[in-house]
Structures are given as C-alpha cells and as structure tokens.
Design a protein around this motif. Structure first.
Motif, PDB file in Angstrom:
ATOM      1  N   ILE A 233       0.821  -1.210   0.000  1.00 40.29           N
ATOM      2  CA  ILE A 233       0.000   0.000   0.000  1.00 40.29           C
ATOM      3  C   ILE A 233       0.857   1.263   0.000  1.00 40.29           C
ATOM      4  CG2 ILE A 233      -0.213   0.384   2.493  1.00 40.29           C
ATOM      5  CD1 ILE A 233      -3.188   0.814   2.071  1.00 40.29           C
ATOM      6  N   VAL A 234       2.103   1.146   0.423  1.00 44.86           N
ATOM      7  CA  VAL A 234       3.000   2.300   0.460  1.00 44.86           C
ATOM      8  C   VAL A 234       3.304   2.791  -0.958  1.00 44.86           C
ATOM      9  CG1 VAL A 234       5.270   3.106   1.203  1.00 44.86           C
ATOM     10  CG2 VAL A 234       3.971   1.556   2.656  1.00 44.86           C
ATOM     11  N   THR A 235       3.303   1.877  -1.926  1.00 41.71           N
ATOM     12  CA  THR A 235       3.651   2.247  -3.307  1.00 41.71           C
ATOM     13  C   THR A 235       2.426   2.429  -4.193  1.00 41.71           C
ATOM     14  OG1 THR A 235       3.888  -0.103  -3.863  1.00 41.71           O
ATOM     15  CG2 THR A 235       5.872   1.076  -3.160  1.00 41.71           C
ATOM     16  N   ALA A 236       1.308   1.776  -3.860  1.00 47.69           N
ATOM     17  CA  ALA A 236       0.114   1.883  -4.705  1.00 47.69           C
ATOM     18  C   ALA A 236      -1.129   1.681  -3.847  1.00 47.69           C
ATOM     19  CB  ALA A 236       0.150   0.844  -5.831  1.00 47.69           C
ATOM     20  N   PRO A 237      -2.179   2.453  -4.072  1.00 48.42           N
ATOM     21  CA  PRO A 237      -3.414   2.277  -3.292  1.00 48.42           C
ATOM     22  C   PRO A 237      -4.018   0.897  -3.518  1.00 48.42           C
ATOM     23  CG  PRO A 237      -3.440   4.352  -4.501  1.00 48.42           C
ATOM     24  CD  PRO A 237      -2.272   3.581  -5.017  1.00 48.42           C
ATOM     25  N   VAL A 238      -4.696   0.380  -2.495  1.00 50.81           N
ATOM     26  CA  VAL A 238      -5.399  -0.897  -2.601  1.00 50.81           C
ATOM     27  C   VAL A 238      -6.839  -0.593  -3.009  1.00 50.81           C
ATOM     28  CG1 VAL A 238      -6.174  -2.960  -1.385  1.00 50.81           C
ATOM     29  CG2 VAL A 238      -3.928  -1.978  -0.873  1.00 50.81           C
ATOM     30  N   SER A 239      -7.145  -0.773  -4.302  1.00 51.18           N
ATOM     31  CA  SER A 239      -8.492  -0.488  -4.804  1.00 51.18           C
ATOM     32  C   SER A 239      -9.344  -1.743  -4.887  1.00 51.18           C
ATOM     33  CB  SER A 239      -8.412   0.173  -6.182  1.00 51.18           C
ATOM     34  OG  SER A 239      -7.683  -0.645  -7.081  1.00 51.18           O
ATOM     35  N   VAL A 240      -8.691  -2.916  -5.051  1.00 54.10           N
ATOM     36  CA  VAL A 240      -9.410  -4.188  -5.061  1.00 54.10           C
ATOM     37  C   VAL A 240      -9.399  -4.734  -3.639  1.00 54.10           C
ATOM     38  CG1 VAL A 240      -9.499  -6.527  -5.980  1.00 54.10           C
ATOM     39  CG2 VAL A 240      -8.743  -4.637  -7.442  1.00 54.10           C
ATOM     40  N   PRO A 241     -10.569  -4.883  -2.990  1.00 55.90           N
ATOM     41  CA  PRO A 241     -10.590  -5.281  -1.574  1.00 55.90           C
ATOM     42  C   PRO A 241      -9.920  -6.632  -1.355  1.00 55.90           C
ATOM     43  CG  PRO A 241     -12.758  -4.500  -2.293  1.00 55.90           C
ATOM     44  CD  PRO A 241     -11.922  -4.649  -3.522  1.00 55.90           C
ATOM     45  N   PHE A 242      -9.186  -6.735  -0.257  1.00 56.76           N
ATOM     46  CA  PHE A 242      -8.668  -8.024   0.189  1.00 56.76           C
ATOM     47  C   PHE A 242      -9.280  -8.310   1.551  1.00 56.76           C
ATOM     48  CE2 PHE A 242      -5.783  -5.196   2.367  1.00 56.76           C
ATOM     49  CZ  PHE A 242      -5.472  -5.840   3.560  1.00 56.76           C
ATOM     50  N   GLU A 243      -9.542  -9.597   1.814  1.00 57.97           N
ATOM     51  CA  GLU A 243     -10.247  -9.970   3.032  1.00 57.97           C
ATOM     52  C   GLU A 243      -9.287 -10.485   4.093  1.00 57.97           C
ATOM     53  OE1 GLU A 243     -13.643 -12.409   2.895  1.00 57.97           O
ATOM     54  OE2 GLU A 243     -14.875 -10.888   1.920  1.00 57.97           O
ATOM     55  N   SER A 244      -9.617 -10.156   5.336  1.00 56.75           N
ATOM     56  CA  SER A 244      -8.903 -10.719   6.478  1.00 56.75           C
ATOM     57  C   SER A 244      -9.868 -10.780   7.643  1.00 56.75           C
ATOM     58  CB  SER A 244      -7.678  -9.873   6.833  1.00 56.75           C
ATOM     59  OG  SER A 244      -8.086  -8.591   7.283  1.00 56.75           O
ATOM     60  N   ARG A 245      -9.546 -11.649   8.594  1.00 61.44           N
ATOM     61  CA  ARG A 245     -10.367 -11.788   9.790  1.00 61.44           C
ATOM     62  C   ARG A 245      -9.701 -11.063  10.955  1.00 61.44           C
ATOM     63  NH1 ARG A 245     -10.436 -18.174   9.199  1.00 61.44           N
ATOM     64  NH2 ARG A 245      -8.511 -17.556   8.143  1.00 61.44           N
ATOM     65  N   LEU A 246     -10.509 -10.266  11.668  1.00 61.13           N
ATOM     66  CA  LEU A 246     -10.025  -9.514  12.823  1.00 61.13           C
ATOM     67  C   LEU A 246     -10.619 -10.094  14.096  1.00 61.13           C
ATOM     68  CD1 LEU A 246     -10.148  -5.792  11.619  1.00 61.13           C
ATOM     69  CD2 LEU A 246      -8.218  -7.367  11.610  1.00 61.13           C
ATOM     70  N   ARG A 247      -9.805 -10.065  15.153  1.00 62.93           N
ATOM     71  CA  ARG A 247     -10.218 -10.641  16.435  1.00 62.93           C
ATOM     72  C   ARG A 247     -11.183  -9.725  17.167  1.00 62.93           C
ATOM     73  NH1 ARG A 247      -7.211 -10.245  21.102  1.00 62.93           N
ATOM     74  NH2 ARG A 247      -5.405  -9.655  19.830  1.00 62.93           N
ATOM     75  N   HIS A 248     -12.308 -10.293  17.592  1.00 60.16           N
ATOM     76  CA  HIS A 248     -13.275  -9.586  18.429  1.00 60.16           C
ATOM     77  C   HIS A 248     -12.759  -9.587  19.862  1.00 60.16           C
ATOM     78  CE1 HIS A 248     -17.142  -8.735  20.457  1.00 60.16           C
ATOM     79  NE2 HIS A 248     -17.521  -8.217  19.292  1.00 60.16           N
ATOM     80  N   VAL A 249     -13.286  -8.683  20.663  1.00 62.64           N
ATOM     81  CA  VAL A 249     -12.854  -8.613  22.055  1.00 62.64           C
ATOM     82  C   VAL A 249     -13.174  -9.902  22.797  1.00 62.64           C
ATOM     83  CG1 VAL A 249     -14.982  -7.611  22.969  1.00 62.64           C
ATOM     84  CG2 VAL A 249     -12.798  -7.065  24.067  1.00 62.64           C
ATOM     85  N   ASP A 250     -14.194 -10.684  22.311  1.00 61.70           N
ATOM     86  CA  ASP A 250     -14.541 -11.944  22.970  1.00 61.70           C
ATOM     87  C   ASP A 250     -13.700 -13.113  22.477  1.00 61.70           C
ATOM     88  OD1 ASP A 250     -15.500 -12.503  20.449  1.00 61.70           O
ATOM     89  OD2 ASP A 250     -17.624 -12.554  21.012  1.00 61.70           O
ATOM     90  N   GLY A 251     -12.732 -12.861  21.567  1.00 61.96           N
ATOM     91  CA  GLY A 251     -11.840 -13.908  21.082  1.00 61.96           C
ATOM     92  C   GLY A 251     -12.255 -14.525  19.760  1.00 61.96           C
ATOM     93  N   SER A 252     -13.482 -14.293  19.334  1.00 63.78           N
ATOM     94  CA  SER A 252     -13.920 -14.793  18.032  1.00 63.78           C
ATOM     95  C   SER A 252     -13.399 -13.866  16.933  1.00 63.78           C
ATOM     96  CB  SER A 252     -15.447 -14.886  17.982  1.00 63.78           C
ATOM     97  OG  SER A 252     -16.021 -13.603  18.162  1.00 63.78           O
ATOM     98  N   TYR A 253     -13.670 -14.228  15.685  1.00 65.73           N
ATOM     99  CA  TYR A 253     -13.158 -13.449  14.558  1.00 65.73           C
ATOM    100  C   TYR A 253     -14.303 -13.019  13.645  1.00 65.73           C
ATOM    101  CZ  TYR A 253      -8.361 -14.572  15.820  1.00 65.73           C
ATOM    102  OH  TYR A 253      -7.164 -14.658  16.481  1.00 65.73           O
ATOM    103  N   ARG A 254     -14.126 -11.860  13.034  1.00 61.88           N
ATOM    104  CA  ARG A 254     -15.072 -11.322  12.075  1.00 61.88           C
ATOM    105  C   ARG A 254     -14.329 -11.050  10.762  1.00 61.88           C
ATOM    106  NH1 ARG A 254     -17.264 -12.504  16.183  1.00 61.88           N
ATOM    107  NH2 ARG A 254     -18.862 -11.357  17.375  1.00 61.88           N
ATOM    108  N   ARG A 255     -15.062 -11.143   9.660  1.00 62.89           N
ATOM    109  CA  ARG A 255     -14.461 -10.944   8.330  1.00 62.89           C
ATOM    110  C   ARG A 255     -14.651  -9.505   7.866  1.00 62.89           C
ATOM    111  NH1 ARG A 255     -13.023 -15.280   5.201  1.00 62.89           N
ATOM    112  NH2 ARG A 255     -13.506 -17.347   6.033  1.00 62.89           N
ATOM    113  N   PHE A 256     -13.593  -8.938   7.255  1.00 66.64           N
ATOM    114  CA  PHE A 256     -13.651  -7.577   6.726  1.00 66.64           C
ATOM    115  C   PHE A 256     -12.913  -7.538   5.387  1.00 66.64           C
ATOM    116  CE2 PHE A 256     -14.257  -7.086  11.243  1.00 66.64           C
ATOM    117  CZ  PHE A 256     -15.222  -6.099  11.344  1.00 66.64           C
ATOM    118  N   ALA A 257     -13.467  -6.732   4.460  1.00 65.36           N
ATOM    119  CA  ALA A 257     -12.832  -6.496   3.152  1.00 65.36           C
ATOM    120  C   ALA A 257     -12.196  -5.111   3.190  1.00 65.36           C
ATOM    121  CB  ALA A 257     -13.856  -6.594   2.031  1.00 65.36           C
ATOM    122  N   TRP A 258     -10.874  -5.038   2.931  1.00 62.29           N
ATOM    123  CA  TRP A 258     -10.106  -3.810   3.150  1.00 62.29           C
ATOM    124  C   TRP A 258      -9.701  -3.146   1.841  1.00 62.29           C
ATOM    125  CZ3 TRP A 258      -9.427  -1.532   7.778  1.00 62.29           C
ATOM    126  CH2 TRP A 258      -9.677  -2.287   8.920  1.00 62.29           C
TER     127      TRP A 258
END
Length: 678
Positions: A233-258
């Motif tokens: 991202i330092v050299t080129a903007p991310v225009s096509v979303p990539f997905e990753s899972r982020l940790r919830h405060v309860d320890g589970s994970y949620r999916r997000f497109a960045w």
C-alpha cells in the motif's frame, strides 16, 4: 525662354487618373452627397463593403443605409449637429449591407459651402470598425468576468473560514458515524487513530488500539496476506478489496474487506464488514446442497420405483411359469412354453439391467476400433426394417473414412434406441435421416463446456411431433417417458446418454414442436487404423462340451457358486469351488497344478476378482482366467485389463462356449466378450 517679369512656371500636379484611383480604392469609404443628403458619388471601397454596385447607391441617402436604431440616433443627434456645426467626427454607426447583415463603421462628415454660404456638397468618410467593435466587446466581457471574479473572491474570503470549519465538521461526522472500520496507521502499521465502528463491530475501545500494531488483531492464517498488502500500500493504493479476519474482544473473529491508501506518511484504511455476507453465502450453499440432495432422492425414488415395477412384472412371469412347471401332469407343449417364457423373461431382465448400467456409466465396455460410416451402412438396413414400411429411411454419409474406438454392441444399441424413439414420435409414418459428420467439434451441452475434438457426430433426424421445451431436460432420465402406458420403459435414451458419456462423448438433442427432433451422438475420433486392427464381425461357434478339464470356481455367493459348479459338471467339466480369492490362492498352490482354468467373480469381499487375476497373471502366466460380473465400477472405469469376461446372468450355453474358446489353442484370436442374449 520666359520674358522678364513673367511668373515662374508651376510644378506639375498629380495626374487625374491617380486621383481617381486614390478615391476609388482608398482603404476607407468615401461618399459625396448633395445638399438634400442624397449621394452623388460613392467610391468602390464603400460599395464593396455594402455589397452594392456604386451606381445603385447614387441617389440614396446616408440615412437609408442605417439600422432603425441608427436612423433615430442620426436624426436626433447628428443631423442637427451637421446643420449647425457643419461636421461631426468619429461617430459609430451600423450600416445595413445588401444581404441584410450589418457593418460597424466610424463615420466623419463635413459640409462644403460656397462663397455665399450655401451648401455645395457633404463629404462623408467611413472606416471599417469590425475589429474595433470586436475588441471592445471582448474588453467588456473581460471586464465583466473580472468583476465577477472580484466579487466571488470577496465572497470566498468572507465565507472561507466558515466553509473550512463546516468541512472539518463533515469529515468528523463521516469518521464518527461510518459503519465501516476506519483506521489511520504509520508506515509500519502502528495504529494512530480509529473510529467508533471498532467498538460497535469488534468491541475494542480506541485506547485498546492506538499504539498497537494492526497485525496483533489479524487471524494468524490471514497474517501473511495482510502484511503483503500493508507493504504494497505504500507504493500503490489498494483499490481491489482483500479480506482478512479480525479478532473480536470476545476472542472470536469477524471478516472484513479492506481498501486503503498511503499519504503524507500515514496509511488510511477502510474495512467493510462481510461476516454476514459470508454467512448468507454459506447458508445459500447449504440450501443448494439440500436441494440437490432432495433432487437426488427424488431421482433415486423414481429410479427404484421404476426398477421395482419392471422387475415385479418380470418376476411375476417367472413365478407363475415355475408354479406351472412343478405340476407333474403338465403337457410337454405347455412345459416348453413356460420354459421359454422363463428364458425370455431372464433375457428381458438382463437387458433392463444393462440399460440401467449404461445410464449410470457403470457398464463394462469393450472399446474396439471401427469405421463409423461402414457400420452405419450396415445398420441402416436393420433400422429400415425396424421402423416400418411407412417411414422413409435416408442416409447422408461422407466418402472419407471416420474412425472411433467404442463398444460396437452398445453403439448399435444406441442407434436402435434413437431410431425406435423417432419411429414412435412419427407414429409410424414420416422420414428418418441418418447422417454422419466427421471432424466435428463438441458444442456446449446441458451446461458442459465445448470441446474442439475431433468428434464423429452421428445424428438421427425425424419429422415427428417434436419434444416440448419443458420436457427436454428430463428425456434422458431413467424410466421417464412421454409415451402411453405399456408403450415404453423410459430406458432407451438413458442407455444412449450413459454410453455416450462413458465413451468420452455426449448426446445432444434439438427439437421443434410440430417439426421434428434431431438426436446427435458425439464420439471421439481416432487416427486412421490399419485394417488388421479393425473389429471383425464375430461368428458364433457351436456349443462345445467339456473334456474333463478342471475349473476352479471363485464365487462368494453360495447359491451362485453351487449353481456354477452344477452347470460345469453337467457340460463335461470337473469343478472345484472356492468361496473367496484367498481360498482360491491356497487351492492353486505355487504353480496351479491340477487346474486348467480359473472362473472368478469380480466383486467379492477382500481381494476382488481383478486383483486375483493380476496376481495369477504374474505367478502362473499360462493359467487362463475367466471373469464374471453383473456390475463392477472398476471394470467400467478401467476396462477388462486383458482378461476374458462373461456377463451375469449367463446361461450354460454361453458359459460352455466361452470356456471352450479360453481353453482352445487359438485363444486370443477371436472376440473376448460374450454378450447375453437379447
């Protein structure tokens, strides 16, 4: 020589022609008017500007050439000025040309009087002011724009501070109220700011996140991809979303497109919550799978119902015939009739199971190379007889040869099934066209991709009633038929479909209601083969009796094993029965001494018949092996592996003939498969 006292001679004046030329072609317009204001003379320049011949302007007034506004302007201002002062200078007028357009001019006028003070003539001079008028117009426009810009700048200066403040408030609202995750981080991924969506979606407070690396909250399985995106991202903007899972405060994970960008040393990212989207997709997939399973169960129900119906009919015939055969006083004629009924019913049952296996692509095929055109010429006569005298049979076959490698018996059966279907569609009267096209491509069929081939395309076209579009998707289903009760089993086209698929091809259907139907069977073409490699029609030999040869029967079914033993003993063989492959290996010993041939079932618990045959082929290569099966997915997929095969159910006649061939010195020079009767 001049006399004394005479005046000196005058210098010669300009030539009259030169003065005339100067008047006519001057760069300005000249006109002379009489005291009443009418032109007495106009130069060529002015006449050309106005589009008139000079003679047509003589007698007209200067006032006549002005626009309406110009006439009023002249009468109220300049005519009085000319009478009182005798002249006017650099007055702007618009003269009307002959074509109706206007010419802007700057005009001067002067009155010439005689010694008595009377008006002799009026001299008028006009200069073309088009460029000047254009310049003045552009200047006025420029001044107007400048005034507008000055006013707008004043307004901007007055409202800039308020607008900047409002813009800042709008950005703050967007940051606070955004339903997506918003994050700012430095170049190495340390969080510097987050919005409130992190608390709403993941339960984290701003204090929990600021100063931490984003990677600390990413699912371990997604970390490598996320770090690669962060580095890029330092050299080129991310225009096509990539997905990753982020940790919830309860320890589970949620999916997000960045998505995100890098600017002024900061990374700005936006994460859209996609967990619900994935859950919906998973739910849809489960629903589709449940639907497919339901459709499979429905198809299995239809299949088993059809099998049960047809086999119950066949078993009824067999049961009734056997009951009558048990009567001791049954006449010989009726006994023969019931025995024939049992035999014919077994043949019908064999054909029924063969068609089912063909549809399931589990029949054991014996692929052989043959020239399609030659076979079709031979089959055409049989089809002509089959379809009846009122159906005209036409053939369209190419002159060049076309070779395929397929099971010849099943190929001919498929043609017969398609021809019978066409005959019934035409109600016994019409035209049936048999056509062969070589080197064809396989088109997309029922959602399957096309293939370049080459394929041999064998088509049968009828002039029947056609097939309704809503039925086309079901015509290859087993036991599905549109015919009246008792006029079709619904298995003919199923056999065609299964044979085509198992042979590496497909079958296509095109139909127009009221015009007819075309079925096209596609089979992969092969290269030209030598004549000796082509299949030769098999001539059945007579029934041979055994000569006391010893046969090792390998059969796990007790009833079938005992029955096979009895048959072989009745036709002149000695038989020993082994209940499984392991028992057979023990009885054979290291060299198979005492046995002339092994007769083994294919499908058995533990070691199967094919594995046994391969083992014996390595250990005792001179010991023939005959395999028997009613169905084997291994044979259906991989072929005969070079071994002799007899299909269940078999008769004593069939078993005797094939054993005679296997044990004959010329074994291997004739066909290697016996098809059941019917």
């Amino acid at each position: 020589m001049a006399a004394k006292g005479d005046a000196p001679p005058c210098a010669p004046g300009p030539d009259v022609d030169d003065l005339e030329d100067l008047f006519e072609n001057a760069p300005c317009g000249y006109a002379s008017a009489l005291p009443d204001g009418r032109f007495s003379r106009v130069n060529r320049t002015l006449a050309n500007w106005l589009g008139y011949p000079p003679a047509e302007l003589v007698g007209r007034r200067f006032l006549d050439l002005l626009t309406i506004a110009g006439k009023i302007y002249y009468e109220t201002h300049f005519a009085p000025l000319l009478r009182l002062q005798g002249s006017f200078k650099e007055v702007a007028f618009d003269l009307v040309r002959r074509d109706g357009t206007t010419l802007p001019v700057i005009a001067n006028a002067v009155v010439r009087r005689d010694d008595a003070g009377d008006v002799r003539f009026i001299r008028i001079t006009a200069f073309d002011a088009s460029d000047r008028r254009r310049y003045e117009r552009d200047l006025l426009e420029a001044r107007r724009h400048a005034d507008q810009a000055r006013i707008a700048l004043q307004d901007l200066n007055l409202t800039l501070e308020a607008r900047v403040a409002e813009r800042a408030r709008a950005l703050d609202r967007a940051w606070r109220l955004s339903p997506d995750l918003l994050v700012a981080a430095d170049a190495v991924g340390v969080v510097t700011a987050v919005n409130s969506a992190w608390t709403t979606l993941l339960g984290w407070q701003s204090a929990d996140l600021v100063g931490q690396k984003v990677s600390a909250f990413i699912h371990p399985d997604d970390l490598a991809a996320a770090q690669a995106a962060l580095a890029g991202i330092v050299t080129a903007p991310v225009s096509v979303p990539f997905e990753s899972r982020l940790r919830h405060v309860d320890g589970s994970y949620r999916r997000f497109a960045w998505t995100g960008a890098f600017e002024d040393g900061q990374i700005y990212g936006t994460g859209r919550h996609t967990t619900a989207q994935h859950e919906q997709a998973d739910a849809l997939q489960r629903a589709e799978e449940a639907l497919r399973q339901s459709q499979k169960l429905e198809a299995v129900g239809q299949l088993t119902g059809g099998v049960a119906h047809d086999f119950n009919n066949l078993l009824t015939i067999i049961r009734s015939s056997v009951d009558f055969l048990r009567r001791p006083d049954l006449p010989a004629e009726r006994r023969d009739r019931y025995m024939d009924a049992v035999s014919d019913t077994v043949d019908r049952a064999t054909k029924l199971t063969s068609q089912l296996l063909a549809f399931a692509r589990r029949q054991t095929l014996k692929p052989e190379a043959f020239e399609v055109g030659e076979r079709l010429r031979g089959v055409a006569d049989m089809l002509n007889t089959l379809t009846g005298a009122r159906i005209q049979m036409r053939t369209d076959l190419p002159a060049e040869p076309c070779y395929v490698k397929a099971d010849l018996s099943q190929f001919e059966t498929a043609l017969v099934n398609m021809a019978v279907n066409a005959r019934d569609a035409m109600d016994g009267e019409g035209t049936l066209t048999l056509r062969l096209t070589c080197a064809s491509a396989l088109p997309p069929i029922r959602g399957h991709a096309a293939a370049l081939g080459p394929f041999a395309a064998v088509s049968l076209t009828d002039t029947g009633t056609g097939i309704a579009p809503d039925m086309l998707s079901r015509i290859f289903e087993p036991f599905y038929t549109t015919k009246e009760v008792g006029k079709g089993t619904g298995l003919g086209l199923s056999q065609v479909f299964g044979f085509a698929k198992q042979s590496g091809g497909d079958v296509a259907v095109h139909s127009v209601v009221g015009s007819g139907t075309t079925f096209t069977l596609y089979l992969p073409e092969i290269d030209v083969v030598a004549p000796e490699d082509l299949v030769v029609p098999y001539l059945r030999e007579g029934f041979p009796a055994g000569g006391g040869q010893h046969v090792l029967i390998v059969e796990d079914n007790v009833e079938v094993g005992r029955f096979a033993t009895q048959i072989l003993e009745d036709i002149g063989y000695r038989a020993t029965w082994a209940a499984n492959a392991e028992d057979a290996i023990e009885k054979l010993g290291p060299d198979g001494a005492g046995f002339d041939v092994v007769f083994s079932d294919v499908v058995m618990p533990g070691m199967g018949g094919i594995a046994l045959a391969r083992l014996l082929q390595r250990r005792i290569p001179n010991l023939p092996v005959l395999l028997a099966t009613g169905y084997s997915h291994v044979l259906a997929q991989d072929g005969l592996h070079g071994f002799e095969l007899i299909h269940k159910p078999y008769s004593a006649d069939q078993l005797g003939r094939i054993l005679g061939r296997v044990l004959s010195p010329a074994f291997g020079q004739t066909m290697t498969e016996i098809e059941p009767r019917g």
